[in-house]
Design a protein around this motif. Structure first.
Motif, PDB file in Angstrom:
ATOM      1  N   ASP B  50     -32.795 -36.435  -6.165  1.00 25.20           N
ATOM      2  CA  ASP B  50     -32.183 -36.905  -5.368  1.00 25.20           C
ATOM      3  C   ASP B  50     -30.528 -37.178  -5.363  1.00 25.20           C
ATOM      4  N   LYS B  51     -30.312 -37.299  -6.577  1.00 29.15           N
ATOM      5  CA  LYS B  51     -28.258 -37.373  -6.512  1.00 29.15           C
ATOM      6  C   LYS B  51     -28.172 -35.770  -5.398  1.00 29.15           C
ATOM      7  N   ASN B  52     -28.449 -34.974  -5.765  1.00 25.80           N
ATOM      8  CA  ASN B  52     -28.426 -32.938  -4.667  1.00 25.80           C
ATOM      9  C   ASN B  52     -28.276 -33.082  -4.069  1.00 25.80           C
ATOM     10  N   GLN B 505     -32.268 -47.607  -9.124  1.00 30.08           N
ATOM     11  CA  GLN B 505     -32.865 -46.918  -7.986  1.00 30.08           C
ATOM     12  C   GLN B 505     -32.819 -48.509  -6.642  1.00 30.08           C
TER      13      GLN B 505
END
Lengths: 205, 685
Positions: B50-52, B505
Motif C-alpha cells: 500500500d505505501k509503495n 490504517q
C-alpha cells in the motif's frame, strides 16, 4: 562456519528495531555472509517489552553455504548463545539474562523505566547494585552507562540511546564487523550527522 | 536503496522483514490486487504494498472492513484474471472461513494467495489457533516457508500452484517469520503492463446449488489428488538423507531415526541438531503441509524405525502422518506431541531440549547454565506489561469508566457493573492497574455477549466497549440486534479515528488523513447511529475525565440502549501531524508552549496520577536522601493535561515557556531542574 549473535532488548520507542536493522545492513557486503533474527514488535509504542536478534553467519566456503544442514538458522537466539546483549533498560537486562554465557559482553542502560507492577506496589524495582551483582555472577564483561542522560545532554531527547549503545558495542566487543561499515550505513540514513555523532559518543565511552 | 522493495531485480539483495518478503514475492508474481483487514503479525504484508503503490503500476490495495470482505475481494479479482493476495492474522480466517470454504468449489482463475500470520504464544492475539486445521475441510493447500528467502520464493511459487490446480493457496507464516528481518535475494518481477482484468462468466464453477455443488465437491477432491502427486515430487518438499557412516549416530544397533518438520520450526530443528552435534539424521522438510503426499511420506518412513515430528500447536502434521502410516502399515514409532507442547510458542530452546532428551545427546553446558541463571533471579524481575501510550485517549476512557463504576484499581470478582472488553488498543485496559474488563474473546464479543447477560442477569449494569475499527468490522449488525431487542446496555464507542494498533490504517470515519487531506466519503458515526433509530447518543472528549464519568453515571441510570461516542484522535497521529505544524508555528510566531509540572513539595503521593491514571510519563525518582518522589518526564509528556485534571491536591501545575528558546539551547529536563532558569517560566495556574 562462524556465528556472532547479538540480542537487543528494551522498551517500545527506544529504537531497538532500528538498532537491529542498522547492524543487519552491515552484513550485505560479503557474499559468504548471512544475517537474520526475529523481532518482538508487539509492545512498540505501548511501553511493552521489545527485542531484536541479530545473528551474523560467516560461511567458510560456498559449499558450506549450500549445505542444507548448515544454511538454515533459527530466527531466535538459544539460551546462552548470545555473544553480546545490549539492553536499554536495567530490568530488561535481567529478563534477557538467559541469552548470555560467561564469555558474553553485556552493555546496558542504567536509566530505569518503572513498570506498572512496581507502581502498584506489587513488586520492587531492584537496586542497580543488585542488578550488577546478578550480571557479574555470569560474566565480568559488563558495561553500563546512563544512555538517556547522554542522549538528552547531546541531542535534547532520548532519541539517540540506541545508536550510542551501538557505538559501545564497537568499542567493547569483538564484533566481526568494521565500524566504518556502520558509519557508512548511518551516513546514508536520515539525521546522518546526529547519528554519526551519537555513534562516536558510544565509541569513546 | 530506499525503494529496493519496488525496484530490486535479480542479483540485488537487501535487509527485509519476513512480511515484506511475502509482499515482494507477490510483486514478483505480478500481483494486481492486495487486500487485508489489518492484524498483527500479518499487517506489514499489505502495508508494504500500500505505501509503495504510487511506484507500482497496475496495483490496487485495500484495507477492507473485515476479513470476510477482504477474501471475497481477492476472489473477485482472481475471477477477473488478476493475481490477488489477501493477508490476515490467524483469527481472521474465522471471519473469512465462509469464502474460504467456497473457494475450492468455485476454484480460481488468476492465482490467489492467502497469507496468514499465525501467533503462537499469542503475543498479540487472543488465541493461539493453528489455522492449518481448516484445510482438512476447506481443502486450501498450505505452503510453509522456513526463512525470509523462502517467504518470498514460496509466495511467488504459490501463485503458480494456485493457477495450476485452481485452488486458493494458504501461505502460513508465524510471527517469528513475519517479524524475522534479514537478507533477501531478489528475483525479477513479471511485466506489470500485462496486468489487466477480464471477468468471464463460468456458471459451471461459480454457481453452487443442489447437484451443482455436489459436482464441484467431487471435482475439487479430484484436483486435491492431483496436487498430492505434485507434492510427491515438488522441490518444496525436501528429504535430507542421512550421510554415509551416519549409523554411528543412531541409537543402538541399526536403529534408524528421522525428523519431520516444516516452517520456522524446521529452522529451529536444524539449529538445534547443530547445537547438540547431532547433524546427521534423515530429515523431511515439508514445504507443502497440505495435502501430504502418501507416496512421499511412505518413501521417507520406509527405512526408519522411529520418526519425530517437530511442530507447533496440536499436531496437524502428526495427525495426517499417523493416518498415512496406518494406511501403509508402517511398523515404526511416530513421536510428536508426546515430546513437544501443544500450547505456547515452540522456541528454539524447546526444540533443543526435546531433541537432546530424545537423542540422549546433551546440549553444551552453557545452555543449561544460562537457563538456570534466569530461573535463579526471575522472581526478582518486576513484571512488565504493555499499557496505553502517553496521552492515549483510551486512558481517559478507562479511567472515567472505572471512576463511574467505582472499580478503580481493584480486580474484585464481585462487581455490579459489568465491563465488556473488545479487540483493539483499549484491550490493554484489561491489564493492571485498570483490571477494567470482564471478558475478552473475539471481535465484537463485547456487545454480543453483553446483550445476553443483560437478559440473563437483570441485577447487573452492563457497559460494552468497542473501538471504531472493530465497530465497523462487524459491530453494526450486533448493534442493530441490540436496537431490535431494546437491550439494556451502555455501548461506548472509543472513536480514535484509526485502526491504531496495527499501524494506523484508515477506518470508514477517518475524516482527515495524516497528511491533512480530508476524505469526502468519511462516514459520520453519529448520523449512522441515528439512522439505526438510537435515541440516546452522547459524544464526549475522553480526556475530559470528570465530565465523562458523570455522563457514564447518568447513562447507567437510564433503561434501554445508550450509546456514548468517546471521540478523540489517537495521540500518535495527532502528534505526528503536530510535529510538522509545531516546527512551522514556532518559526512563524514564536508561540509559547504549555508544559505540566508536578511540584514535589505539594504532592502527597496519593497515587491518583501515578497508579490510578498510570500515565507512563509520570515517573518515580530517588533523591540523594533516598526519598522517592514523582515527577513528570517532560520529554515523554505530550501535554494532554489529564493528570492535571485528576490531581486532587493541585500538585500539578501548568507552566508556560518559550519553546523557541529551547530548540537551540538546553533540553527541557535541564531547564526544569535548573533553579536559576525557573524565572524564565511563567506559572499560569
Amino acid at each position: 562456519m562462524q556465528q556472532f549473535n547479538i540480542a537487543i532488548t528494551g522498551l517500545g520507542g527506544q529504537g531497538i528495531i532500528t538498532a537491529g536493522t542498522i547492524l543487519k545492513n552491515a552484513a550485505l557486503n560479503s557474499d559468504l555472509q548471512d544475517v537474520s533474527g526475529s523481532e518482538r514488535r508487539g509492545g512498540a509504542q505501548r511501553e511493552g517489552y521489545v527485542e531484536a536478534f541479530v545473528k551474523y553467519i560467516f560461511y567458510d566456503s560456498v559449499s558450506e553455504m549450500q549445505n542444507q544442514r548448515k544454511n538454515m538458522h533459527s530466527p531466535m537466539i538459544a539460551s546462552g548463545d548470545a555473544d553480546v546483549l545490549i539492553s536499554l533498560e536495567p530490568i530488561e537486562t535481567l529478563r534477557a539474562i538467559s541469552y548470555v554465557n560467561k564469555n558474553s559482553v553485556i552493555i546496558f542502560n542504567t536509566n530505569p523505566h518503572v513498570p506498572i507492577s512496581v507502581r502498584m506496589g506489587k513488586s520492587k524495582y531492584p537496586e542497580l547494585d543488585d542488578i550488577l551483582n546478578s550480571l557479574y555472577n555470569i560474566t565480568d564483561k559488563v558495561f553500563y552507562y546512563d544512555f538517556n542522560k547522554l542522549s538528552i545532554e547531546n541531542f535534547g531527547s532520548i532519541i539517540s540511546v540506541n545508536v550510542i549503545s551501538l557505538g559501545v558495542v564497537f568499542a567493547k566487543t569483538n564484533i566481526p564487523i568494521s565500524k566504518n561499515v556502520i558509519e557508512n550505513i548511518l551516513l546514508k540514513g536520515s539525521k546522518a550527522q546526529d547519528n554519526l555523532r551519537a555513534f562516536n559518543i558510544g565509541l569513546n565511552l | 536503496m530506499a525503494n529496493l522493495f519496488v525496484e530490486g531485480k535479480y542479483g540485488d539483495k537487501g535487509i527485509i522483514l519476513g512480511n515484506e518478503a511475502i509482499a515482494r514475492g507477490a510483486l514478483e508474481a505480478g500481483v494486481g490486487y492486495a487486500s487485508m483487514y489489518p492484524g498483527t503479525p500479518a499487517s506489514e504484508i499489505i502495508i508494504t504494498l500500500d505505501k509503495n503503490k504510487k511506484y507500482i503500476k497496475n496495483i490496487y490495495t485495500e484495507f477492507s472492513l473485515n476479513e470476510h470482505i477482504s477474501l471475497h475481494g481477492a476472489i473477485g479479482a482472481s475471477w477477473s484474471g488478476i493475481r490477488s493476495l489477501c493477508a490476515m492474522k490467524n483469527v481472521g480466517l474465522n471471519v473469512a472461513s465462509e469464502p474460504a470454504h467456497f473457494l475450492a468449489y468455485t476454484g480460481v482463475k488468476a492465482g490467489l494467495v492467502l497469507a496468514i500470520g499465525s501467533d503462537p504464544g499469542a503475543p498479540s492475539s487472543s488465541n493461539e489457533q493453528d489455522d492449518r486445521w481448516y484445510s482438512l475441510h476447506t481443502y486450501m493447500p498450505i505452503l510453509e516457508p522456513s526463512n525470509i528467502q523462502e517467504a518470498k520464493d514460496f509466495t511467488k511459487k504459490a501463485f503458480e500452484i494456485s493457477e495450476q490446480f485452481s485452488f486458493g493457496i494458504i501461505l502460513m507464516a508465524p510471527s517469528r517469520l513475519c517479524h524475522n528481518a534479514g537478507i533477501l535475494h531478489f528475483g525479477d518481477c513479471l511485466d506489470r503492463d500485462l496486468i489487466s482484468g477480464n471477468f468471464k462468466r463460468d456458471p459451471e464453477n461459480y454457481l453452487n446449488l443442489f447437484n451443482l455443488a455436489v459436482k464441484n465437491h467431487k471435482k475439487y477432491l479430484e484436483r486435491n489428488e492431483l496436487l498430492k502427486k505434485y507434492a510427491n515430487t515438488s522441490e518444496l518438499n525436501i528429504i535430507i538423507d542421512a550421510e554415509t557412516g551416519s549409523r554411528n549416530h543412531y541409537r543402538g544397533n541399526n536403529h534408524r531415526i528421522g525428523f519431520i518438520s516444516s516452517g520456522v520450526i524446521y529452522a529451529h530443528l536444524i539449529e538445534a541438531l547443530n547445537f547438540i552435534n547431532a547433524d546427521n539424521y534423515k530429515i523431511l522438510k515439508l514445504g507443502i503441509t497440505f495435502p501430504l503426499s502418501e507416496e512421499l511420506i511412505k518413501r521417507f518412513l520406509n527405512d526408519l524405525d522411529e520418526v519425530v515430528i517437530v511442530e507447533e500447536a496440536e499436531g496437524f502434521l502428526e495427525f495426517q502422518i499417523k493416518k498415512i502410516a496406518f494406511e501403509i502399515g508402517y511398523r515404526g514409532k511416530i513421536h510428536g506431541k508426546n515430546i513437544f507442547n501443544a500450547y505456547g510458542e515452540l522456541t528454539v530452546d524447546d526444540v533443543i531440549k526435546g531433541a537432546a532428551n530424545f537423542l540422549k545427546k546433551p546440549p553444551p553446558e552453557y545452555f543449561d547454565t544460562a537457563v538456570k541463571n534466569l530461573e535463579m533471579i526471575s522472581d526478582k524481575i518486576p513484571q512488565r506489561m504493555g499499557t496505553f501510550c502517553v496521552g492515549c485517549p483510551h486512558r481517559g476512557s478507562i479511567y472515567s469508566i472505572l471512576k463511574a463504576s467505582g472499580y478503580s484499581n481493584t480486580d474484585s470478582k464481585d462487581r455490579d457493573v459489568i465491563i465488556a472488553g473488545d479487540i483493539g488498543c483499549y484491550t490493554l485496559g484489561l491489564l493492571p492497574p485498570y483490571n477494567a474488563m470482564d471478558w475478552l474473546t473475539c471481535m465484537n464479543s463485547g456487545l454480543s455477549i453483553g446483550q445476553a447477560i443483560s437478559i440473563a442477569d437483570k441485577s447487573k449494569k452492563i457497559i460494552a466497549l468497542v473501538g471504531d475499527s472493530t465497530f465497523y468490522h462487524s459491530g453494526i449488525p450486533v448493534l442493530m440486534n441490540a436496537v431490535q431487542n431494546n437491550s439494556n446496555i451502555l455501548y461506548i464507542i472509543l472513536d480514535n479515528s484509526w485502526t491504531a494498533m496495527t499501524g494506523h490504517q484508515k477506518t470508514p470515519s477517518t475524516k482527515i488523513d495524516i497528511d491533512g487531506i480530508s476524505n469526502p466519503n468519511a462516514i459520520n458515526l453519529k448520523d449512522l447511529l441515528k439512522s439505526l433509530g438510537i435515541s440516546y447518543i452522547k459524544t464526549i472528549d475522553p480526556n475530559n475525565v470528570k465530565r465523562f464519568s458523570v455522563l457514564i453515571k447518568e447513562a447507567l441510570k437510564e433503561k434501554g440502549l445508550k450509546v456514548i461516542i468517546a471521540k478523540r484522535e489517537c495521540i500518535l497521529q495527532e502528534e505526528r501531524r503536530n510535529k510538522i505544524n509545531k516546527i512551522k508555528n514556532v518559526k512563524l510566531n514564536n508561540k509559547p508552549e504549555i508544559i505540566y509540572e508536578l511540584q514535589k513539595e505539594r504532592c502527597v503521593k496519593c497515587n491518583e496520577c501515578f497508579v490510578e491514571l498510570a500515565c507512563p510519563a509520570i515517573q518515580l525518582k530517588k533523591e540523594d536522601d533516598n526519598k522517592e518522589f514523582y515527577f513528570i518526564d517532560t520529554i515523554a509528556c505530550v501535554k494532554c493535561g489529564v493528570c492535571y485534571e485528576v490531581c486532587p491536591n493541585g500538585a500539578i501545575r501548568k507552566v508556560e515557556f518559550n519553546l523557541h528558546s529551547l530548540i537551540n539551547s538546553e533540553p527541557q529536563v535541564n531547564l526544569l531542574n535548573n533553579k536559576e532558569n525557573k524565572t524564565e517560566l511563567k506559572i499560569i495556574t
